[in-house]
Design an enzyme around this catalytic site. Structure first.
Site, short mmCIF file in Angstrom:
data_model
loop_
_atom_site.label_atom_id
_atom_site.label_comp_id
_atom_site.label_asym_id
_atom_site.label_seq_id
_atom_site.Cartn_x
_atom_site.Cartn_y
_atom_site.Cartn_z
N GLY A 97 0.80 -1.22 0.00
CA GLY A 97 0.00 0.00 0.00
C GLY A 97 0.82 1.26 0.00
CG LEU B 171 -2.47 -2.12 -4.52
CD1 LEU B 171 -2.13 -1.42 -5.80
CD2 LEU B 171 -3.09 -1.17 -3.50
CG ASP B 172 1.13 -3.08 -3.67
OD1 ASP B 172 1.35 -2.62 -4.81
OD2 ASP B 172 0.95 -2.36 -2.67
CD GLU B 173 -1.37 -9.43 -1.91
OE1 GLU B 173 -0.55 -10.35 -2.05
OE2 GLU B 173 -1.74 -8.99 -0.80
#
Lengths: 278, 278, 278, 278
Positions: free
Chosen positions: A195, A221-223
């Site tokens: 995040g 997100l960011d995964e």
């Protein structure tokens, strides 16, 4: 004499290396470098074969298709430049590293264009003769902005879209337009500090290392699947700002290194993970 | 079902991977892991194949001999413990690391004996139930001392002799008794600081990194094939003594890591260099 | 001539270095090494001063108290061995590293005792002449077990309690009995992979680095002040088990290194973070 | 309110920290960051003090001169941009890194000019608005060529001369014109592989790490005081060319990092070594 790369991704079975390399041998192709990996947990086989010789792509692939097990994916790609479009916001360091390494011949890439939601980096792109498009998000809905971005990007038919510190969250629609073809740099050693403001989070937690992560972008997100990571030591004397400053060197290193691995066809996506043959 | 490792080292030729892996396939052996490397400069091919199945060593090797080019070397070895004799002088850290890692099950080795030219480490060896032999060099010529050492070592028929900070120079006669079977740790990142007192040399030169090197011992002091190296940063605040103290952690790490690679049959010697499949 | 360490932790103010070092000078104490840090965000000053000379502790501390601002904490401690009790479960590598480094003289520590909730490591502790206490948790409530543990630990009046892969969660009561005196090794680069089975979590996420974290234990599981961290690269070929195996080398390194920093009085706790003067 | 850096280099004596910091306190200067080091072997004291406040340079230095022991050197310098001239031959990567980092604001430097004995990098310098001078060595004696180089360089009155892969050996006359003001990058971890073709030497020796060294240039080729070093791992699969390619990333990193330390007045030269306060 040409050089191509054969990429095989299939269910594991006995004799796969023998069968695939025998087909290459029969086609009088020389194996310059071969890497293989068996994921014994999932029963999956991955092989990257750098070949040199005179290629008859059609018969080579037909021979492979006759031999490989059901559910096999195989690609034969020319070793050469891939085309990318780079998305940026305001920070110069990642874009700068890709531009300068491309200029030096250290990165086998054609930078088709740079697209920014601010115009700050136009001058930098232009120094290297790369067209810059300013697509401001101001006054637009996310969907409208992305539609404009996509129109610009798609005009260049890129192989990959590189987010070089592009600081806006992308919608699933945008992401699905370029499946496993968007490469992002996240400024933490994921999954730590997912995040916003990861350096501030790192400062607040008092970690002794900071890092960065290059990954494919997916809906989460960011995964997405991690391509590469790197870290550097920090200590109590680093403010959040000092971490961010020191971290820039890690970000540029990891993004360029991850991008190079993708450009050189070294990366397989496998579930939410990658197999990277270095 | 057994596990063995096939090691192939031969002149390069087309189709080698296909031919070797096909023989394995024909013998119904499963390839757990395969690594290969072609030295294009010298036209030499190296392959390490971890196999699982029911082995008929004789016919497997006969099939390979029918197939491999002239000048090929191949070995089929069981994956299992190797036997070592460790030579020491006074410093405990390298011996201690091998003993403790062997005790924990982190190193697949049988430590047959420790031989020291001082008796200082007898207590440490004995803690772990390892016989210690004190073979003092005092009052003996180099030849006499080495003859006594060899008599003790050979009584254990070791696969490898490990010099764990054994601080005496060996004669060519001693070395030739164990060709490419003596592993030494040198306390510098060779070829920097060959010879005596490398930490003092490092201090005097003002380097900002220090390191250690695990290598096979040959007739040329500190010039044998390098197996592994590692370094750590230092700065102006390190005296020569502080470097030596910090360096011990690197020495133990590199010696144990290099030894593990040898024990796991990952290391080929090639001229005065090594091919190490990690 | 003795050697002591003066530790100052106080609100920042002008002239602090001058004032403190002047007092040392007036007492004819020689400064061997001085480190200071100002946290400008929180307005806090930290200084670690290694002193040599003839000490009159009472007057020295009185002079400091006259000079330092309100809210100052200062300690004058002899440079020497600290006493620890080590808690273990079944894994040998962290305990083994502390034992062997203490044996070699590489760690300035008195290991008063080892306490295990299993008896597996009794033999290892006894090799080095360290008493081992088996305090099984079986059939006991957490409180009962901890009461027994504390009785054993407190019998040794340790300066620090070291959790060398002690795999049980501690209650706030236990933790509060040893405030900032319990040092734990967590087998991930925190804050990634908090909680159970971090290597499995790392494998599932597909990270390209794994690490370990030494930290002080507080009420919040895995959330205490971080003392030290270290990482190593991994790739797709590492199973969760292979990560755990490779990670042991990082765990032992980080725990011993973090412990050494604490033993040498290099660590200040400041909020939920540490200031570590290396 | 200004920011300046006080650099003290003098024979060691009791009370130096107290005396110097007291003078700063008396002048109502705030110490932002202080680093000191005593070389106990040579009895020498080094201190770097970042100060903030209203400076009266003359009285501050006079007070220091009254206090410091005989043989003291002290400098008070403004924290700000230094001016450099960069010398190049044909390789772009080190020059490129300095240009791009300067452009991004990551390096506090004024690049006055680039001087090349080939004209290959003129385009790169000009992209960033930096004047380029082509001073060919062809048909000239070494002395004539250096005279022309010096004329160009001296026209810019640089603080430092940076050799960014400038591949010609300098005469003692040239070196003595810029004492400890010429910074070179050598493409090996010195003192390994002194002289020509270090990557070929590294390949021939079979090392498992390669590196680069930033150092001040003195009369002795590759023997000047080392400022910074860094290494990366390599293995058997690296040809000499592959080492050179991978090494470029280390070279650019080390040169820029070493240069930054010099620009920020963090480096003392002490005999043939450096004290670097990071």
């Amino acid at each position: 004499m040409k050089r191509k790369i054969l990429l095989t991704d299939c269910p594991d079975a006995q004799g796969l290396i023998a069968k695939i390399t025998y087909i290459c041998y029969k086609h009088q192709l020389n194996i310059i470098k071969n890497d293989e990996f068996v994921d014994h947990t999932h029963g999956r086989f991955f092989m990257r074969t750098e070949l040199e010789g005179r290629f008859n792509d059609e018969t080579l692939l037909a021979d492979l298709d006759d031999t490989l097990p059901m559910g096999a994916k195989r690609r034969l790609v020319a070793a050469g430049k891939k085309r990318v479009v780079i998305l940026v916001t305001k920070e110069a360091h990642c874009l700068g590293d890709i531009l300068i390494k491309s200029y030096e011949g250290a990165l086998n890439v054609e930078i088709a264009a740079v697209v920014g939601n601010y115009d700050k980096l136009e001058d930098l792109a232009n120094k290297f003769g790369v067209p810059f498009h300013h697509v401001s998000h101001e006054g637009l809905s996310r969907e409208e902005h992305e539609a404009q971005m996509r129109a610009v990007i798609d005009g260049y038919t890129p192989d990959y879209v590189v987010l070089a510190k592009y600081m806006r969250v992308l919608t699933p629609e945008f992401v699905s337009a370029y499946p496993y073809r968007i490469i992002n740099i996240h400024h933490s050693f994921l999954p730590a500090f997912i995040g916003a403001r990861p350096y501030q989070q790192a400062y607040d937690r008092g970690v002794k290392i900071i890092g960065a992560t290059a990954h494919f972008v997916t809906d989460d997100l960011d995964e997405g699947p991690i391509i590469d990571q790197h870290v550097i030591p920090v200590d109590h004397s680093f403010s959040a700002e000092a971490m961010a400053k020191a971290g820039r060197d890690v970000e540029r290193l990891v993004l360029t290194r991850g991008l190079r691995q993708v450009l050189e066809e070294r990366v397989f996506v496998h579930g939410n993970k990658t197999v990277v043959f270095k």
